[in-house]
Write an enzyme that holds these catalytic residues in place. Sequence first.
Site, PDB file in Angstrom:
ATOM      1  N   ASP A 261       0.800  -1.226   0.000  1.00 11.33           N
ATOM      2  CA  ASP A 261       0.000   0.000   0.000  1.00 11.33           C
ATOM      3  C   ASP A 261       0.830   1.274   0.000  1.00 11.33           C
ATOM      4  O   ASP A 261       0.364   2.332   0.418  1.00 11.33           O
ATOM      5  CB  ASP A 261      -0.906  -0.017   1.234  1.00 11.33           C
ATOM      6  CG  ASP A 261      -0.109  -0.251   2.515  1.00 11.33           C
ATOM      7  OD1 ASP A 261       1.112  -0.040   2.504  1.00 11.33           O
ATOM      8  OD2 ASP A 261      -0.732  -0.662   3.527  1.00 11.33           O
TER       9      ASP A 261
ATOM     10  N   HIS B 150       6.895   5.131  12.706  1.00 14.73           N
ATOM     11  CA  HIS B 150       7.099   5.948  11.502  1.00 14.73           C
ATOM     12  C   HIS B 150       5.821   6.509  10.897  1.00 14.73           C
ATOM     13  O   HIS B 150       5.865   7.383  10.056  1.00 14.73           O
ATOM     14  CB  HIS B 150       7.850   5.144  10.428  1.00 14.73           C
ATOM     15  CG  HIS B 150       7.039   4.069   9.764  1.00 14.73           C
ATOM     16  ND1 HIS B 150       6.090   4.332   8.817  1.00 14.73           N
ATOM     17  CD2 HIS B 150       7.025   2.731   9.928  1.00 14.73           C
ATOM     18  CE1 HIS B 150       5.539   3.201   8.413  1.00 14.73           C
ATOM     19  NE2 HIS B 150       6.079   2.202   9.075  1.00 14.73           N
TER      20      HIS B 150
ATOM     21  N   ARG C 135       2.791   8.226   9.203  1.00 17.66           N
ATOM     22  CA  ARG C 135       2.503   9.619   8.895  1.00 17.66           C
ATOM     23  C   ARG C 135       1.374  10.212   9.732  1.00 17.66           C
ATOM     24  O   ARG C 135       1.446  11.367  10.147  1.00 17.66           O
ATOM     25  CB  ARG C 135       2.067   9.726   7.428  1.00 17.66           C
ATOM     26  CG  ARG C 135       3.058  10.370   6.540  1.00 17.66           C
ATOM     27  CD  ARG C 135       2.811  10.038   5.086  1.00 17.66           C
ATOM     28  NE  ARG C 135       4.110   9.819   4.466  1.00 17.66           N
ATOM     29  CZ  ARG C 135       4.814  10.764   3.865  1.00 17.66           C
ATOM     30  NH1 ARG C 135       4.337  11.973   3.735  1.00 17.66           N
ATOM     31  NH2 ARG C 135       6.013  10.497   3.381  1.00 17.66           N
TER      32      ARG C 135
ATOM     33  N   HIS D 232      13.704   5.035  11.979  1.00 15.53           N
ATOM     34  CA  HIS D 232      13.401   5.175  10.555  1.00 15.53           C
ATOM     35  C   HIS D 232      14.233   6.343  10.014  1.00 15.53           C
ATOM     36  O   HIS D 232      14.557   7.258  10.753  1.00 15.53           O
ATOM     37  CB  HIS D 232      11.901   5.470  10.427  1.00 15.53           C
ATOM     38  CG  HIS D 232      11.336   5.274   9.070  1.00 15.53           C
ATOM     39  ND1 HIS D 232      11.500   6.200   8.062  1.00 15.53           N
ATOM     40  CD2 HIS D 232      10.611   4.270   8.529  1.00 15.53           C
ATOM     41  CE1 HIS D 232      10.884   5.769   6.963  1.00 15.53           C
ATOM     42  NE2 HIS D 232      10.342   4.584   7.230  1.00 15.53           N
TER      43      HIS D 232
HETATM   44  C1  UD1 Z   1       6.824   4.992   3.414  1.00 18.02           C
HETATM   45  C2  UD1 Z   1       5.415   4.637   2.936  1.00 18.02           C
HETATM   46  C3  UD1 Z   1       4.649   3.901   4.030  1.00 18.02           C
HETATM   47  C4  UD1 Z   1       5.432   2.705   4.551  1.00 18.02           C
HETATM   48  C5  UD1 Z   1       6.802   3.178   5.006  1.00 18.02           C
HETATM   49  C6  UD1 Z   1       7.642   1.999   5.443  1.00 18.02           C
HETATM   50  C7  UD1 Z   1       4.310   6.194   1.390  1.00 18.02           C
HETATM   51  C8  UD1 Z   1       3.619   7.507   1.232  1.00 18.02           C
HETATM   52  N1  UD1 Z   1       4.691   5.886   2.627  1.00 18.02           N
HETATM   53  O1  UD1 Z   1       6.708   6.000   4.428  1.00 18.02           O
HETATM   54  O2  UD1 Z   1       3.419   3.429   3.475  1.00 18.02           O
HETATM   55  O3  UD1 Z   1       4.741   2.123   5.631  1.00 18.02           O
HETATM   56  O4  UD1 Z   1       7.469   3.827   3.910  1.00 18.02           O
HETATM   57  O5  UD1 Z   1       8.822   2.407   6.066  1.00 18.02           O
HETATM   58  O6  UD1 Z   1       4.508   5.478   0.436  1.00 18.02           O
HETATM   59  N2  UD1 Z   1      14.463   8.463   3.873  1.00 18.02           N
HETATM   60  C9  UD1 Z   1      15.838   8.359   3.639  1.00 18.02           C
HETATM   61  N3  UD1 Z   1      16.355   7.118   3.330  1.00 18.02           N
HETATM   62  C10 UD1 Z   1      15.596   6.007   3.258  1.00 18.02           C
HETATM   63  C11 UD1 Z   1      14.203   6.127   3.487  1.00 18.02           C
HETATM   64  C12 UD1 Z   1      13.647   7.350   3.790  1.00 18.02           C
HETATM   65  O7  UD1 Z   1      16.564   9.339   3.712  1.00 18.02           O
HETATM   66  O8  UD1 Z   1      16.133   4.913   2.987  1.00 18.02           O
HETATM   67  C13 UD1 Z   1      13.895   9.798   4.226  1.00 18.02           C
HETATM   68  C14 UD1 Z   1      13.851  10.769   3.032  1.00 18.02           C
HETATM   69  O9  UD1 Z   1      14.140  12.064   3.477  1.00 18.02           O
HETATM   70  C15 UD1 Z   1      12.389  10.669   2.581  1.00 18.02           C
HETATM   71  C16 UD1 Z   1      11.684  10.487   3.921  1.00 18.02           C
HETATM   72  O10 UD1 Z   1      12.554   9.634   4.678  1.00 18.02           O
HETATM   73  O11 UD1 Z   1      11.968  11.817   1.895  1.00 18.02           O
HETATM   74  C17 UD1 Z   1      10.290   9.931   3.859  1.00 18.02           C
HETATM   75  O12 UD1 Z   1      10.182   8.764   3.066  1.00 18.02           O
HETATM   76  P1  UD1 Z   1       8.773   8.397   2.318  1.00 18.02           P
HETATM   77  O13 UD1 Z   1       9.024   7.219   1.464  1.00 18.02           O
HETATM   78  O14 UD1 Z   1       8.196   9.615   1.698  1.00 18.02           O
HETATM   79  O15 UD1 Z   1       7.737   8.033   3.445  1.00 18.02           O
HETATM   80  P2  UD1 Z   1       7.808   7.123   4.709  1.00 18.02           P
HETATM   81  O16 UD1 Z   1       7.289   7.942   5.811  1.00 18.02           O
HETATM   82  O17 UD1 Z   1       9.122   6.487   4.808  1.00 18.02           O
HETATM   83  N1  UDP Z   2      12.771  -3.686   9.847  1.00 12.33           N
HETATM   84  C1  UDP Z   2      14.145  -3.800   9.609  1.00 12.33           C
HETATM   85  N2  UDP Z   2      14.993  -2.969  10.290  1.00 12.33           N
HETATM   86  C2  UDP Z   2      14.553  -2.029  11.167  1.00 12.33           C
HETATM   87  C3  UDP Z   2      13.158  -1.910  11.392  1.00 12.33           C
HETATM   88  C4  UDP Z   2      12.290  -2.760  10.717  1.00 12.33           C
HETATM   89  O1  UDP Z   2      14.586  -4.644   8.827  1.00 12.33           O
HETATM   90  O2  UDP Z   2      15.384  -1.309  11.751  1.00 12.33           O
HETATM   91  C5  UDP Z   2      11.844  -4.571   9.102  1.00 12.33           C
HETATM   92  C6  UDP Z   2      10.797  -5.307   9.919  1.00 12.33           C
HETATM   93  O3  UDP Z   2      11.289  -6.560  10.375  1.00 12.33           O
HETATM   94  C7  UDP Z   2       9.650  -5.442   8.935  1.00 12.33           C
HETATM   95  C8  UDP Z   2       9.776  -4.214   8.043  1.00 12.33           C
HETATM   96  O4  UDP Z   2      11.097  -3.728   8.248  1.00 12.33           O
HETATM   97  O5  UDP Z   2       9.798  -6.598   8.110  1.00 12.33           O
HETATM   98  C9  UDP Z   2       8.755  -3.180   8.408  1.00 12.33           C
HETATM   99  O6  UDP Z   2       9.036  -1.975   7.753  1.00 12.33           O
HETATM  100  P1  UDP Z   2       8.393  -0.585   8.191  1.00 12.33           P
HETATM  101  O7  UDP Z   2       8.056  -0.608   9.626  1.00 12.33           O
HETATM  102  O8  UDP Z   2       9.320   0.475   7.684  1.00 12.33           O
HETATM  103  O9  UDP Z   2       7.088  -0.497   7.272  1.00 12.33           O
HETATM  104  P2  UDP Z   2       5.581  -1.036   7.421  1.00 12.33           P
HETATM  105  O10 UDP Z   2       5.624  -2.519   7.588  1.00 12.33           O
HETATM  106  O11 UDP Z   2       4.937  -0.328   8.559  1.00 12.33           O
HETATM  107  O12 UDP Z   2       4.961  -0.626   6.123  1.00 12.33           O
END
Ligand code: UD1
Ligand code: UDP
Length: 392
Positions: free
Chosen positions: A97, A209, A211, A242
């Site tokens: 999603d 994490h 939103r 995160h």
């Molecule tokens: C995203 C997904 C959410 C999912 C989550 C899992 C959307 C809108 N949100 O949320 O559904 O549950 O990932 O973790 O698709 N960033 C880094 N390096 C990384 C990852 C993130 O620097 O490896 C920073 C960046 O500044 C980026 C920000 O985190 O702009 C937010 O990342 P984004 O993918 O927009 O949304 P998440 O809150 O991570």
């Molecule tokens: N996870 C990981 N390292 C971390 C935190 C989580 O590998 O430091 C793994 C966790 O075991 C799970 C997945 O990341 O499989 C969950 O990701 P996240 O919480 O970012 O997203 P969500 O599942 O809420 O979409």
Amino acid sequence: MQRDVLVVYGTRPEAIKLAPVVRALRDDPGLRPVVAVTGQHREMLDQVNGLFGIEPDVDLDLMRHGASVSAITRAVLESLEQVLEERRPEAVVVQGDTTSAFAASYAAFLAGCRVVHVEAGLRTGDLRSPFPEEANRRLTSVLADLHLAPTPAARDNLLAEGVDPRTVLVTGNTVIDALHWVVEQPVPFSDPALARLDDARDLVLVTTHRRESWGGPMRQAMEGLREVAEAHPELDLVLPMHRNPVVRDAVEQTLGSLPNVVLTEPLAYAEFAHVMRRARLVVTDSGGVQEEAPGLAKPVLVLRDTTERPEGVHAGVVRLVGTDRARVVEEVERLLRDPAAYAAMAQAVNPYGDGQAAPRCVGALRALLGLGPMPDPFDAGAQQQSLAAGAR
Ligand code: UD1
Ligand code: UDP
């Protein structure tokens, strides 16, 4: 002749949950996985691909710090159009999603490709919570030709929305396949603070994490955990942060200065699974962690008011506690102080899968392409019974 299947993903949880599918596709003589990553998460995505030995064929490299959801959507739509034109895959597989998943499914639909949705049918019933995921998953369902539902409840959600039952298969969640694999991997600790933790002390594992919790709610929940850490110097609280800067600021400001709180960078999946196994309990708003922890017999307190994963709540091993500071303290305290309450939640149940979801996904994909029959579904009831039998 092998048929190309384009697997598109962008974030950490998608990478973890699609890795078993990519591997199962590689093992199929008739299909060839072409992996396209959007790079929505840069470091956290690369970390997972590296662990599972997956080298993307296409890297859209779209992450821009602080990019809005609209900007990510636009970027995925624009850059996938060209990839789909060049590669002309037989089907496009997306998972879950996220914005990467929804935008990729829409790009595939616009290009006239079949859309396969892994982890289809999860619903909270509230379009705005979680935001934007509930909308993403509903929109993806509208576009999908094949719906791979992880559980019977997810299938029922799809059928209630009028989805053709012939296009739905209950597969189990591929995260359980990933978890089975990862717990067998060696665990070199990247963070010396984790290596130094005393195995004899209790450990509470925390992740956050979402939103819809940004700002006040996340801060409240973290303040509750601060209170717990201060009241219990005999336990360690570990929170892998995160990468999102909004989340990091909230976490560092509330929990940054306590001697028994360890804030780390995102942990490699094998390392995270190891810490989860070591934990006494887990406090999280993550979807994936809610699915994994019950399989490891860890009570899960969920920092949300709703969940699209009711199976753990019904089994009594997951509790929705929201983000109110006092409630968070009360619920954690209950588990720490009341052995009966703890024992009731610390049961190994696994309603989310049996570790064979990925082969079922590939079997269903073969059926979609006319290469074989639809596989038998995951039987969540049998899974529960066999685990219960094993526990006796
Ligand atoms: C995203 C997904 C959410 C999912 C989550 C899992 C959307 C809108 N949100 O949320 O559904 O549950 O990932 O973790 O698709 N960033 C880094 N390096 C990384 C990852 C993130 O620097 O490896 C920073 C960046 O500044 C980026 C920000 O985190 O702009 C937010 O990342 P984004 O993918 O927009 O949304 P998440 O809150 O991570
Ligand atoms: N996870 C990981 N390292 C971390 C935190 C989580 O590998 O430091 C793994 C966790 O075991 C799970 C997945 O990341 O499989 C969950 O990701 P996240 O919480 O970012 O997203 P969500 O599942 O809420 O979409």
